[in-house]
Design a protein around this motif. Sequence first.
Motif, short mmCIF file in Angstrom:
data_model
loop_
_atom_site.label_atom_id
_atom_site.label_comp_id
_atom_site.label_asym_id
_atom_site.label_seq_id
_atom_site.Cartn_x
_atom_site.Cartn_y
_atom_site.Cartn_z
N GLU A 1 -17.25 -37.58 -8.14
CA GLU A 1 -18.46 -38.34 -7.85
C GLU A 1 -18.80 -38.26 -6.37
O GLU A 1 -19.97 -38.09 -6.01
N GLU A 2 -17.80 -38.40 -5.53
CA GLU A 2 -18.02 -38.32 -4.08
C GLU A 2 -18.60 -36.97 -3.68
O GLU A 2 -19.39 -36.89 -2.75
N GLN A 3 -18.21 -35.93 -4.39
CA GLN A 3 -18.65 -34.57 -4.07
C GLN A 3 -19.92 -34.19 -4.83
O GLN A 3 -20.41 -33.07 -4.68
N GLY A 4 -20.43 -35.09 -5.67
CA GLY A 4 -21.63 -34.80 -6.43
C GLY A 4 -21.41 -33.84 -7.58
O GLY A 4 -22.34 -33.17 -8.02
N ILE A 5 -20.20 -33.76 -8.07
CA ILE A 5 -19.85 -32.86 -9.17
C ILE A 5 -20.03 -33.58 -10.49
O ILE A 5 -19.51 -34.68 -10.69
N ASN A 6 -20.76 -32.96 -11.41
CA ASN A 6 -21.00 -33.53 -12.74
C ASN A 6 -20.50 -32.64 -13.86
O ASN A 6 -20.73 -32.94 -15.03
N ASP A 7 -19.87 -31.55 -13.53
CA ASP A 7 -19.41 -30.57 -14.51
C ASP A 7 -18.03 -30.96 -15.06
O ASP A 7 -17.08 -31.12 -14.29
N ILE A 8 -17.93 -31.09 -16.38
CA ILE A 8 -16.68 -31.51 -17.02
C ILE A 8 -15.56 -30.49 -16.77
O ILE A 8 -14.41 -30.87 -16.55
N ASP A 9 -15.88 -29.21 -16.81
CA ASP A 9 -14.85 -28.19 -16.59
C ASP A 9 -14.28 -28.28 -15.18
O ASP A 9 -13.08 -28.11 -14.97
N ILE A 10 -15.13 -28.55 -14.22
CA ILE A 10 -14.65 -28.73 -12.84
C ILE A 10 -13.80 -29.99 -12.75
O ILE A 10 -12.74 -29.99 -12.11
N LEU A 11 -14.23 -31.06 -13.43
CA LEU A 11 -13.44 -32.29 -13.46
C LEU A 11 -12.05 -32.01 -14.05
O LEU A 11 -11.04 -32.43 -13.49
N GLU B 1 1.66 -32.71 -22.60
CA GLU B 1 1.31 -32.72 -24.03
C GLU B 1 0.20 -33.72 -24.32
O GLU B 1 -0.73 -33.42 -25.08
N LEU B 2 0.28 -34.90 -23.73
CA LEU B 2 -0.76 -35.90 -23.94
C LEU B 2 -2.08 -35.43 -23.35
O LEU B 2 -3.13 -35.55 -23.99
N TRP B 3 -2.07 -34.87 -22.17
CA TRP B 3 -3.28 -34.38 -21.53
C TRP B 3 -3.91 -33.29 -22.39
O TRP B 3 -5.12 -33.28 -22.62
N ASP B 4 -3.10 -32.38 -22.91
CA ASP B 4 -3.62 -31.33 -23.78
C ASP B 4 -4.24 -31.91 -25.04
O ASP B 4 -5.32 -31.52 -25.45
N GLU B 5 -3.55 -32.87 -25.62
CA GLU B 5 -4.06 -33.53 -26.85
C GLU B 5 -5.39 -34.24 -26.58
O GLU B 5 -6.33 -34.14 -27.37
N LEU B 6 -5.47 -34.94 -25.46
CA LEU B 6 -6.71 -35.68 -25.14
C LEU B 6 -7.88 -34.72 -24.94
O LEU B 6 -9.00 -35.04 -25.36
N GLN B 7 -7.64 -33.60 -24.32
CA GLN B 7 -8.72 -32.64 -24.07
C GLN B 7 -9.28 -32.04 -25.36
O GLN B 7 -10.43 -31.62 -25.39
N HIS B 8 -8.46 -32.03 -26.39
CA HIS B 8 -8.89 -31.44 -27.66
C HIS B 8 -9.29 -32.47 -28.70
O HIS B 8 -9.53 -32.14 -29.85
#
Length: 86
Positions: free
Chosen positions: A43-53, A78-85
């Motif tokens: 947000e501070e950098q003005g980034i709104n792209d999910i892939d960049i996030l 494993e949890l991060w991978d699961e959440l992304q999918h």
Amino acid sequence: MIIEFEEKMLELIDARIESASDDELFAGGYLRGHISLSVANCEEQGINDIDILKSHINDSLEKAKSELSPADRIIVAELWDELQHA
């Protein structure tokens, strides 16, 4: 857009609380911090792209990997991978 992604991730983590193991609770709490911090930085950098996030979150986790034991790193990854999918 990234705020909605953050809300979704945090809701998914929260939905697991009642049935989560201690390890899963730890991983969820740990990820919450990295997700929220990465969103704030974007947000501070003005980034709104999910892939960049997601890239920022991955970088944050990578930089902090020495904070965790190898077993905890696996649980968090494993949890991060699961959440992304989800």
